[in-house]
Every structure is written in structure tokens, then in C-alpha cells.
Design a protein around this motif. Sequence first.
Motif, short mmCIF file in Angstrom:
data_model
loop_
_atom_site.label_atom_id
_atom_site.label_comp_id
_atom_site.label_asym_id
_atom_site.label_seq_id
_atom_site.Cartn_x
_atom_site.Cartn_y
_atom_site.Cartn_z
N ASP A 162 0.84 -1.19 0.00
CA ASP A 162 0.00 0.00 0.00
C ASP A 162 0.88 1.25 0.00
OD1 ASP A 162 -2.25 1.64 0.15
OD2 ASP A 162 -2.59 1.29 2.28
N THR A 163 0.31 2.35 -0.42
CA THR A 163 1.02 3.62 -0.53
C THR A 163 1.67 4.05 0.78
OG1 THR A 163 -0.63 4.30 -2.17
CG2 THR A 163 0.79 6.03 -1.28
N ASN A 164 0.94 3.95 1.88
CA ASN A 164 1.46 4.46 3.15
C ASN A 164 2.72 3.75 3.59
OD1 ASN A 164 0.63 2.19 4.96
ND2 ASN A 164 -1.43 2.87 4.41
N ILE A 207 -5.54 1.77 8.89
CA ILE A 207 -6.43 1.06 9.82
C ILE A 207 -7.70 0.58 9.13
CG2 ILE A 207 -7.86 1.33 11.90
CD1 ILE A 207 -5.61 3.23 12.93
N ALA A 208 -8.33 1.44 8.35
CA ALA A 208 -9.57 1.06 7.67
C ALA A 208 -9.33 -0.08 6.69
CB ALA A 208 -10.18 2.26 6.97
N LEU A 209 -8.24 -0.01 5.93
CA LEU A 209 -7.93 -1.06 4.97
C LEU A 209 -7.62 -2.37 5.69
CD1 LEU A 209 -7.48 -2.00 2.08
CD2 LEU A 209 -5.16 -1.03 2.19
N SER A 218 -11.25 -11.85 4.95
CA SER A 218 -10.30 -12.98 5.01
C SER A 218 -9.09 -12.78 4.11
CB SER A 218 -11.02 -14.29 4.66
OG SER A 218 -12.04 -14.54 5.58
N ILE A 219 -8.63 -11.54 4.01
CA ILE A 219 -7.43 -11.21 3.24
C ILE A 219 -6.31 -10.99 4.25
CG2 ILE A 219 -6.34 -9.55 1.68
CD1 ILE A 219 -9.26 -8.86 0.76
N GLY A 220 -5.18 -11.61 4.02
CA GLY A 220 -4.05 -11.48 4.92
C GLY A 220 -3.47 -10.08 4.92
N ILE A 221 -2.90 -9.70 6.05
CA ILE A 221 -2.27 -8.38 6.17
C ILE A 221 -0.91 -8.50 6.86
CG2 ILE A 221 -4.40 -7.04 6.22
CD1 ILE A 221 -4.01 -6.85 9.30
N ILE A 222 -0.07 -7.54 6.54
CA ILE A 222 1.20 -7.32 7.24
C ILE A 222 1.21 -5.84 7.55
CG2 ILE A 222 3.72 -7.30 7.05
CD1 ILE A 222 3.49 -9.53 4.98
N PHE A 223 1.60 -5.46 8.77
CA PHE A 223 1.72 -4.05 9.08
C PHE A 223 2.85 -3.80 10.05
CE2 PHE A 223 -1.52 -5.73 11.92
CZ PHE A 223 -1.30 -5.12 13.14
#
Length: 145
Positions: free
Chosen positions: A17-19, A116-118, A126-131
Motif C-alpha cells: 500500500d502507498t502508506n 487502519i480502515a484497509l 479474510s485477506i491477509g495483512i502485514i503491518f
Amino acid sequence: MEISGMGSNRRLGVLVDTNILLYVYDGVDPFSKVLEFLDFKPRFYIHTVVLNELSTLEGKYARSTKMLSRIRLAREYLRTYGGWWETVDLFQELPPDEALLRTAVELGLVIFTNDIALKKLALKNSIGIIFMSRWGKIIKSVYTI
């Protein structure tokens, strides 16, 4: 299922993502952070909506030297690591977050974001995330099979 270095799916693809790219200004190398966390090199993907968003932000913050520096360093980072990522352009007619979500589902990717919203929408679907934390450390990654 938690993503971890040992025993992970080595075909993992990461949609950035952009951020996340804007953290380069703070001395954070997003791709390296993921490599350190996973202990292997996934394939990174940059959506055309992210590239377009960098251009939009550049126009929006034309009077902010700090924000322009963030954007320009993000672009330079992408040029430097051009061999590490592929461009995707599925669903580019949609708003950025929706395009990222649908692309992640279509291609089976996890999303690397601090939005946060994304993050909430991704997990809801049910899409995986990394942050990362504010200091550039990956603090959480979750995905479902």
C-alpha cells in the motif's frame, strides 16, 4: 494462521500500500523488513492505483516540502528495487482501497499496509495483512488460507 519465517508459504505475494512506501523517508526499508520477518523473499506487487496515488499526493501536497520529500523518496525506492516487484493493474477503475482488496483476493496476496480502515476491511474479507509499528518494525501479520 500467523505468518512466520519458518514453514511459511514461500510463494507468498505481498501487495504494498502507498502508506508503507512513505516510511522510506523515515529510514525504513519496507521490503527488507518483510524479508527479515519472513526469512525468505516473497514477490512484492505494486498496484497502479498506488503509483497513481503517489502522483495525486504529490499534487495535493505541492507546498509541503516534507511530504514531497516522502513521495520522491518512495518513488526513488521503487526505482532502486524495480527488480523486486511487479506492477498489477486489476480493478484500477475502483477506488484505491477497493482495488487493493479485490486484487489481493484475485491473486491470493496479502496486503502490506498501515491503513487502519484497509486492515479492518482486509481481515473482514479474510485477506491477509502485514503491518508495521511507527518505528518500522513488523508487529503483526495475519492471513487465512
